[in-house]
Design an enzyme around this catalytic site. Structure first.
Site, PDB file in Angstrom:
ATOM      1  N   ASP A 117       3.474   0.209   7.876  1.00  0.00           N
ATOM      2  CA  ASP A 117       3.590  -0.743   8.978  1.00  0.00           C
ATOM      3  C   ASP A 117       5.012  -0.941   9.482  1.00  0.00           C
ATOM      4  O   ASP A 117       5.209  -1.397  10.605  1.00  0.00           O
ATOM      5  CB  ASP A 117       3.041  -2.114   8.539  1.00  0.00           C
ATOM      6  CG  ASP A 117       1.544  -2.096   8.264  1.00  0.00           C
ATOM      7  OD1 ASP A 117       0.907  -1.059   8.518  1.00  0.00           O
ATOM      8  OD2 ASP A 117       1.020  -3.130   7.794  1.00  0.00           O
ATOM      9  N   CYS A 169      -3.895  -3.418  11.728  1.00  0.00           N
ATOM     10  CA  CYS A 169      -5.348  -3.357  11.936  1.00  0.00           C
ATOM     11  C   CYS A 169      -5.772  -4.085  13.210  1.00  0.00           C
ATOM     12  O   CYS A 169      -6.239  -5.232  13.163  1.00  0.00           O
ATOM     13  CB  CYS A 169      -6.133  -3.896  10.752  1.00  0.00           C
ATOM     14  SG  CYS A 169      -7.874  -3.427  10.917  1.00  0.00           S
ATOM     15  N   THR A 172      -2.524   0.825   9.721  1.00  0.00           N
ATOM     16  CA  THR A 172      -3.615   0.518   8.787  1.00  0.00           C
ATOM     17  C   THR A 172      -3.326   1.134   7.418  1.00  0.00           C
ATOM     18  O   THR A 172      -2.474   2.013   7.289  1.00  0.00           O
ATOM     19  CB  THR A 172      -4.969   1.114   9.273  1.00  0.00           C
ATOM     20  OG1 THR A 172      -4.847   2.550   9.302  1.00  0.00           O
ATOM     21  CG2 THR A 172      -5.384   0.597  10.626  1.00  0.00           C
ATOM     22  N   ALA A 173      -4.079   0.674   6.415  1.00  0.00           N
ATOM     23  CA  ALA A 173      -3.988   1.284   5.089  1.00  0.00           C
ATOM     24  C   ALA A 173      -4.516   2.715   5.138  1.00  0.00           C
ATOM     25  O   ALA A 173      -4.046   3.586   4.399  1.00  0.00           O
ATOM     26  CB  ALA A 173      -4.774   0.451   4.081  1.00  0.00           C
ATOM     27  N   ALA A 174      -5.484   2.957   6.002  1.00  0.00           N
ATOM     28  CA  ALA A 174      -6.012   4.321   6.148  1.00  0.00           C
ATOM     29  C   ALA A 174      -4.930   5.252   6.685  1.00  0.00           C
ATOM     30  O   ALA A 174      -4.823   6.407   6.257  1.00  0.00           O
ATOM     31  CB  ALA A 174      -7.216   4.315   7.090  1.00  0.00           C
ATOM     32  N   GLN A 197      -5.479  -5.907   1.505  1.00  0.00           N
ATOM     33  CA  GLN A 197      -5.636  -6.769   2.685  1.00  0.00           C
ATOM     34  C   GLN A 197      -6.891  -6.465   3.533  1.00  0.00           C
ATOM     35  O   GLN A 197      -7.456  -7.388   4.122  1.00  0.00           O
ATOM     36  CB  GLN A 197      -4.394  -6.682   3.575  1.00  0.00           C
ATOM     37  CG  GLN A 197      -3.104  -7.091   2.875  1.00  0.00           C
ATOM     38  CD  GLN A 197      -1.856  -6.679   3.658  1.00  0.00           C
ATOM     39  OE1 GLN A 197      -1.805  -6.768   4.878  1.00  0.00           O
ATOM     40  NE2 GLN A 197      -0.840  -6.219   2.946  1.00  0.00           N
ATOM     41  N   VAL A 256      14.758  -7.174  -1.179  1.00  0.00           N
ATOM     42  CA  VAL A 256      15.886  -6.435  -0.607  1.00  0.00           C
ATOM     43  C   VAL A 256      16.525  -7.312   0.464  1.00  0.00           C
ATOM     44  O   VAL A 256      15.830  -7.884   1.311  1.00  0.00           O
ATOM     45  CB  VAL A 256      15.401  -5.119   0.043  1.00  0.00           C
ATOM     46  CG1 VAL A 256      16.588  -4.305   0.536  1.00  0.00           C
ATOM     47  CG2 VAL A 256      14.585  -4.321  -0.923  1.00  0.00           C
ATOM     48  N   SER A 299       0.830  -1.220   0.000  1.00  0.00           N
ATOM     49  CA  SER A 299       0.000   0.000   0.000  1.00  0.00           C
ATOM     50  C   SER A 299       0.858   1.261   0.000  1.00  0.00           C
ATOM     51  O   SER A 299       0.659   2.173  -0.812  1.00  0.00           O
ATOM     52  CB  SER A 299      -0.895   0.029   1.240  1.00  0.00           C
ATOM     53  OG  SER A 299      -1.607  -1.161   1.366  1.00  0.00           O
ATOM     54  N   GLY A 300       1.822   1.310   0.915  1.00  0.00           N
ATOM     55  CA  GLY A 300       2.654   2.511   1.043  1.00  0.00           C
ATOM     56  C   GLY A 300       3.589   2.671  -0.147  1.00  0.00           C
ATOM     57  O   GLY A 300       3.752   3.779  -0.674  1.00  0.00           O
ATOM     58  N   CYS A 310     -10.172   2.413  11.641  1.00  0.00           N
ATOM     59  CA  CYS A 310     -10.431   0.979  11.716  1.00  0.00           C
ATOM     60  C   CYS A 310     -11.934   0.739  11.593  1.00  0.00           C
ATOM     61  O   CYS A 310     -12.684   1.015  12.537  1.00  0.00           O
ATOM     62  CB  CYS A 310      -9.906   0.449  13.053  1.00  0.00           C
ATOM     63  SG  CYS A 310      -9.980  -1.334  13.153  1.00  0.00           S
TER      64      CYS A 310
HETATM   65  C1  FAD Z   1      -6.906  -9.103   7.894  1.00  0.00           C
HETATM   66  C2  FAD Z   1      -6.500  -7.664   7.714  1.00  0.00           C
HETATM   67  C3  FAD Z   1      -7.448  -6.679   7.860  1.00  0.00           C
HETATM   68  C4  FAD Z   1      -7.110  -5.355   7.713  1.00  0.00           C
HETATM   69  N1  FAD Z   1      -8.093  -4.413   7.821  1.00  0.00           N
HETATM   70  C5  FAD Z   1      -7.805  -3.120   7.562  1.00  0.00           C
HETATM   71  C6  FAD Z   1      -8.854  -2.146   7.525  1.00  0.00           C
HETATM   72  O1  FAD Z   1     -10.024  -2.454   7.720  1.00  0.00           O
HETATM   73  N2  FAD Z   1      -8.513  -0.866   7.261  1.00  0.00           N
HETATM   74  C7  FAD Z   1      -7.226  -0.495   7.002  1.00  0.00           C
HETATM   75  O2  FAD Z   1      -7.000   0.685   6.730  1.00  0.00           O
HETATM   76  N3  FAD Z   1      -6.206  -1.394   7.051  1.00  0.00           N
HETATM   77  C8  FAD Z   1      -6.453  -2.690   7.312  1.00  0.00           C
HETATM   78  N4  FAD Z   1      -5.441  -3.630   7.302  1.00  0.00           N
HETATM   79  C9  FAD Z   1      -4.030  -3.181   7.344  1.00  0.00           C
HETATM   80  C10 FAD Z   1      -3.422  -2.753   6.023  1.00  0.00           C
HETATM   81  O3  FAD Z   1      -3.615  -3.723   5.032  1.00  0.00           O
HETATM   82  C11 FAD Z   1      -1.935  -2.485   6.221  1.00  0.00           C
HETATM   83  O4  FAD Z   1      -1.743  -1.636   7.338  1.00  0.00           O
HETATM   84  C12 FAD Z   1      -1.314  -1.823   4.999  1.00  0.00           C
HETATM   85  O5  FAD Z   1      -1.367  -2.720   3.904  1.00  0.00           O
HETATM   86  C13 FAD Z   1       0.127  -1.403   5.287  1.00  0.00           C
HETATM   87  O6  FAD Z   1       0.781  -0.987   4.124  1.00  0.00           O
HETATM   88  P1  FAD Z   1       2.368  -1.156   4.006  1.00  0.00           P
HETATM   89  O7  FAD Z   1       2.741  -0.612   2.692  1.00  0.00           O
HETATM   90  O8  FAD Z   1       3.032  -0.629   5.212  1.00  0.00           O
HETATM   91  O9  FAD Z   1       2.593  -2.744   4.049  1.00  0.00           O
HETATM   92  P2  FAD Z   1       2.117  -3.817   2.970  1.00  0.00           P
HETATM   93  O10 FAD Z   1       0.934  -3.318   2.224  1.00  0.00           O
HETATM   94  O11 FAD Z   1       1.978  -5.090   3.719  1.00  0.00           O
HETATM   95  O12 FAD Z   1       3.328  -3.892   1.949  1.00  0.00           O
HETATM   96  C14 FAD Z   1       4.634  -4.306   2.295  1.00  0.00           C
HETATM   97  C15 FAD Z   1       5.303  -4.776   1.016  1.00  0.00           C
HETATM   98  O13 FAD Z   1       6.694  -4.978   1.258  1.00  0.00           O
HETATM   99  C16 FAD Z   1       7.095  -6.111   0.519  1.00  0.00           C
HETATM  100  N5  FAD Z   1       8.323  -6.634   1.100  1.00  0.00           N
HETATM  101  C17 FAD Z   1       8.482  -7.259   2.282  1.00  0.00           C
HETATM  102  N6  FAD Z   1       9.779  -7.612   2.459  1.00  0.00           N
HETATM  103  C18 FAD Z   1      10.426  -7.186   1.347  1.00  0.00           C
HETATM  104  C19 FAD Z   1      11.795  -7.237   0.957  1.00  0.00           C
HETATM  105  N7  FAD Z   1      12.741  -7.803   1.697  1.00  0.00           N
HETATM  106  N8  FAD Z   1      12.125  -6.686  -0.242  1.00  0.00           N
HETATM  107  C20 FAD Z   1      11.190  -6.084  -1.028  1.00  0.00           C
HETATM  108  N9  FAD Z   1       9.889  -6.007  -0.692  1.00  0.00           N
HETATM  109  C21 FAD Z   1       9.514  -6.564   0.481  1.00  0.00           C
HETATM  110  C22 FAD Z   1       5.917  -7.071   0.635  1.00  0.00           C
HETATM  111  O14 FAD Z   1       5.942  -8.053  -0.380  1.00  0.00           O
HETATM  112  C23 FAD Z   1       4.736  -6.115   0.532  1.00  0.00           C
HETATM  113  O15 FAD Z   1       4.293  -5.972  -0.804  1.00  0.00           O
HETATM  114  C24 FAD Z   1      -5.764  -4.977   7.422  1.00  0.00           C
HETATM  115  C25 FAD Z   1      -4.803  -5.972   7.245  1.00  0.00           C
HETATM  116  C26 FAD Z   1      -5.163  -7.312   7.375  1.00  0.00           C
HETATM  117  C27 FAD Z   1      -4.136  -8.384   7.161  1.00  0.00           C
END
Ligand code: FAD
Length: 423
Positions: A325, A189, A334-336, A71, A106, A41-42, A368
């Site tokens: 995260d 979340c 959260t994604a929000a 997710q 990475v 997401s980020g 949430c």
């Molecule tokens: C069951 C569930 C319910 C949820 N409900 C909600 C909700 O209702 N509302 C809400 O806002 N959020 C919700 N979330 C949370 C939300 O999905 C996450 O907080 C959000 O996706 C975080 O974004 P991010 O980019 O930090 O991490 P992610 O979206 O998890 O992305 C991290 C990325 O890094 C990559 N990565 C990891 N290690 C490496 C590496 N070594 N090299 C290269 N790439 C790598 C991964 O493959 C992944 O694509 C929920 C999550 C889950 C699992």
């Protein structure tokens, strides 16, 4: 919602471009003005913004996965209200056009030399770095997992491999205990571990099995939910629907062959409690991405990416930024929250590139949607201080059908077509 609205207010301004390699042979290029680690997401939402700020040819994203998942919808997938297929799209389709996708993992980040190393041994250098690596799931920290998922009656909405197993276990429920867990670690979340409990209760009621079920929520936390306004409403629901909540209970073992879950009492070290289950939903322990600490100075003492909570710039490396995260931002992951952070981070980067100080402050906004049935949601929205920051002029602590529609139908659309694309 509020976050999505806010990010529109923060369009990047023109940035002076310096000289970069712009060879058409992208695979041979090993230097980028902006390198983004992680295409979740980020990572994808920031790469879309960086493309607009500095041109696609100056941006690369390192992401090993072929698929990108929304997710938040997995809560509904685990309850059979949405399909798993609907939650994912190919990474290629969400990568902003022209941005280089480095399909690798990475292995190491070296902020002193402005380089990262990937698992195929390549080194990529950068001028600016955004770390968006998410967090890691640690099912293996529970004895008996992940191999226990090969047995029926157990699922977990937190992983693409196990979310359909939740729905299977729910459909197969006959009679007995339906058990839901919350681990003794930070999670993403924080509402999701209990949302599936409410959905399970609703499903069993709908299918005439409710009186054959004990529904048990064992949480490591000392509270049902961290923000009192919403916790009060959730406690009312728990009482009305005869759900059993046990605080400070941490899942340490699953004996999937016997359908037993073992919990430790966090207030009485050494005391364990075995519960026989007919259905078990596991929220796994979670932790920082390993490589943030490995050989680098990027982490705080607990191992999370150490960023300034106001502007998301790294505390020691001014050309490094973090989102989502993997960071130590003291808000619920959260994604929000990511959506709110993108606007701030966009602004911080544009300022730093002009040798100016970041001037916008992230208030910790996170949200949430607490799904409480197949057609109701309590929409929790709050800041760093736990103060509600609500979008709608109604009491969002009350169950609402409109909020369910937002969660199930509107938010996914805004995610795919707004947040990820920066339109
Ligand atoms: C069951 C569930 C319910 C949820 N409900 C909600 C909700 O209702 N509302 C809400 O806002 N959020 C919700 N979330 C949370 C939300 O999905 C996450 O907080 C959000 O996706 C975080 O974004 P991010 O980019 O930090 O991490 P992610 O979206 O998890 O992305 C991290 C990325 O890094 C990559 N990565 C990891 N290690 C490496 C590496 N070594 N090299 C290269 N790439 C790598 C991964 O493959 C992944 O694509 C929920 C999550 C889950 C699992």
């Amino acid at each position: 919602m509020a976050a999505l609205r806010r990010l529109r207010q923060c369009r990047p301004s023109g940035i002076a471009m310096s000289h970069f390699h712009t060879s058409s042979c992208a695979s041979a290029r090993q230097h980028y003005k902006m390198l983004v680690l992680g295409g979740g997401s980020g990572g994808i939402s920031m790469s879309a913004r960086m493309k607009r700020m500095m041109g696609a040819e100056n941006v690369a994203v390192v992401e090993p996965s072929e698929m990108h998942y929304y997710q938040p919808i997995w809560t509904l997938v685990g309850a059979g209200a949405k399909t798993l297929t609907s939650s994912g799209r190919s990474t290629a389709s969400v990568m902003p056009s022209g941005v280089k996708w480095v399909k690798s993992k990475v292995q190491e980040i070296n902020p002193n030399t402005n380089t990262v190393r990937t698992d195929d041994g390549s080194e990529i250098s950068y001028e600016y770095l955004i770390v968006a690596l998410g967090l890691q799931l640690h099912y293996e920290k529970i004895k008996g997992l992940p191999e226990g998922f090969e047995q029926p009656k157990i699922g977990s909405n937190y992983s693409v491999q196990t979310v359909d197993k939740t729905w299977k276990a729910l459909q197969d429920f006959k009679e007995g205990n339906a058990v839901f867990t919350f681990p003794n670690t930070p999670v993403k979340c924080a509402g999701a571990p209990q949302k599936i409990m409410y959905l399970t209760e609703a499903f069993l009621r709908k299918t005439g099995k409710r009186d054959k079920a004990n529904i048990i929520y064992n949480t490591s936390l000392p509270v049902l939910f961290g923000i009192k306004k919403y916790a009060d409403s959730l406690w009312d629901i728990v009482k009305q629907r005869d759900l059993q909540v046990n605080l400070r209970q941490n899942l340490i073992e699953v004996r999937a062959d016997k359908q037993e879950a073992v919990f430790e009492n966090l207030d009485k070290p050494g005391e364990t409690n075995v519960i026989e289950y007919e259905m078990l939903h596991v929220t796994p322990p979670m932790g920082r991405p390993n490589l943030v600490v490995k050989g680098s100075q990027l982490a705080d003492e607990a191992g999370w990416l150490d960023v300034n909570k106001d502007n998301l710039q790294h505390k020691r490396y001014p050309n490094v930024f973090g989102i989502g995260d993997c960071t130590n931002l003291p808000t619920i992951r959260t994604a929000a929250a990511v959506a709110a952070q993108t606007a701030i981070l966009n602004r911080s980067i544009s300022k730093v590139m002009k040798n100016e100080k970041p001037d916008r402050t992230y208030d910790g906004y996170t949200s949430c949607p607490l799904v409480t049935s197949y057609n109701t949601v309590i929409l929790a929205e709050f800041d760093y201080n736990g103060q509600p920051l609500e979008t709608f002029p109604v009491n969002q602590a009350k169950e609402s059908r409109f909020m369910y529609h937002m969660k199930a139908d509107v938010m996914p659309h805004l995610y795919w077509h707004g947040l990820l694309r920066y339109v």
